[in-house]
Design a protein around this motif. Structure first.
Motif: not given
Length: 363
Positions: A231-243
């Motif tokens: 579980v510790e290797k899971i990273i949530p990202v919204c690429a659209k938001l990061e952009a």
């Protein structure tokens, strides 16, 4: 040391969009078709560390030099990449040069963005990418194992053990287990080092999700969805938001995150997880010329830390003056920390801690 992370995944999962956002650039082509990235794009990203500005203010430093991470945007892998499909061998060689792998797994649905398999299935996507890494390593292993078995016939116990090590590794890989998930001894890792196995590299999983799921993100749920235990290797990202955040200055980005109820950017989470997974820490130096962060492996001794600055510092190491970062800041600088008895003189056996502010004495 400069950390290098390869961003991998199937075509059209958001790798290049994420890369552009992380590096605040538009250097990676992010078009809506497979293989729009062929040559890897490389971007250098500063590691966020608010301690540096505080040190620089106190020391009246001329400049601030943060630690950096290199991100490599590697073209989308497809089934058959290990056999050369989709320019696969070329792409796999780019992964070999990285310290760690960040696999982007697509969860978002968007009928306007083609999926190479025609449907969204995060577990199958992960398995396809990892199968290609395993198949590539098996090709490497087959050649070495053939020679090791022949050498073991000489009767040497050491050569026999090496052949058994390779044979056991081959069986595990064939059953779909990544080499990084196998419990090798330190000696066995040294013996396998020159194989440069792709599956020996630590893997982080970037789950590319819709923006509205970031606040309620459940790492355990997504770990189960893609079929892993870590579980510790899971990273949530919204690429659209990061952009979108990449187009804002730091203050505006923080305000936007507050409005969304999100505590940190995907980039900060990724860097923090990468440092933790790879066992890295940061020590600091601060003076009138500059305040700087240096990345070293956790457990490094003081001479090794000195060597991160210059090899001569390690060779001629005598002592290290060490102040905890919080003591340095609270005291208002080196001289006041020293007066308060908060500076320590440490020798060759001192294990450096994250946030140590250090000054080295060398011959």
């Amino acid at each position: 040391m400069s950390l290098k992370i390869g961003i991998v995944g199937l075509p059209n999962v958001g790798k290049s969009t994420l890369f552009n956002a992380l590096t605040r650039s538009r250097s990676a082509d992010a078009q809506n078709y497979p293989f729009c990235t062929i040559d890897p794009n490389i971007g250098v990203v500063e590691v966020p560390d608010e301690r540096l500005q505080k040190l620089a203010d106190i020391s009246k430093s001329g400049k601030i030099v943060p630690a950096v991470i290199e991100f490599v945007d590697i073209a989308g892998l497809v089934k058959g990449a290990s056999l050369g499909e989709g320019l696969g061998n070329q792409f796999l060689s780019h992964i070999r040069e990285c310290d760690a792998i960040a696999q982007v797994v697509r969860v978002f649905n968007d009928s306007n963005v083609i999926h190479v398999h025609g449907k969204i299935d995060p577990r199958i996507d992960r398995e396809v990418v990892e199968s290609e890494l395993i198949l590539s390593d098996l090709q490497t292993l087959e050649k070495r194992l053939h020679k090791a078995v022949a050498d073991a016939k000489s009767g040497s116990q050491e050569k026999k053990q090496y052949a058994e090590l390779l044979s056991g590794l081959k069986s595990k890989l064939e059953s779909g287990i990544l080499a990084s998930n196998i419990d090798f001894s330190a000696d066995e890792k040294m013996q396998l080092r020159d194989l440069h196995l792709l599956t020996m590299k630590p893997v982080l999983y970037i789950i590319n999700i819709p923006e509205d799921e970031l606040k309620t993100f459940d790492a355990k749920k997504y770990a189960e969805m893609i079929g892993i235990d870590a579980v510790e290797k899971i990273i949530p990202v919204c690429a659209k938001l990061e952009a979108e955040l990449g187009d804002l200055n730091a203050g505006e980005a923080n305000e936007y995150l507050k409005e969304l109820g999100i505590s940190e950017t995907g980039l900060s989470h990724l860097i923090r997880t990468a440092y933790s997974t790879l066992g890295l820490i940061t020590f600091l130096t601060s003076g009138p010329m500059e305040s700087r962060a240096w990345t070293i492996t956790k457990g490094s001794l003081a001479p090794q830390a000195a060597g991160a600055i210059h090899t001569d510092f390690e060779k001629g190491f005598i002592k290290a003056e060490v102040i905890k970062c919080e003591d340095f800041i609270r005291s208002g600088g080196e001289s006041k920390a020293k007066e308060a008895g908060l500076m320590r003189l440490e020798g060759k056996e001192y294990i450096v801690r994250d946030g140590d502010v250090m000054h080295f004495k060398f011959n």
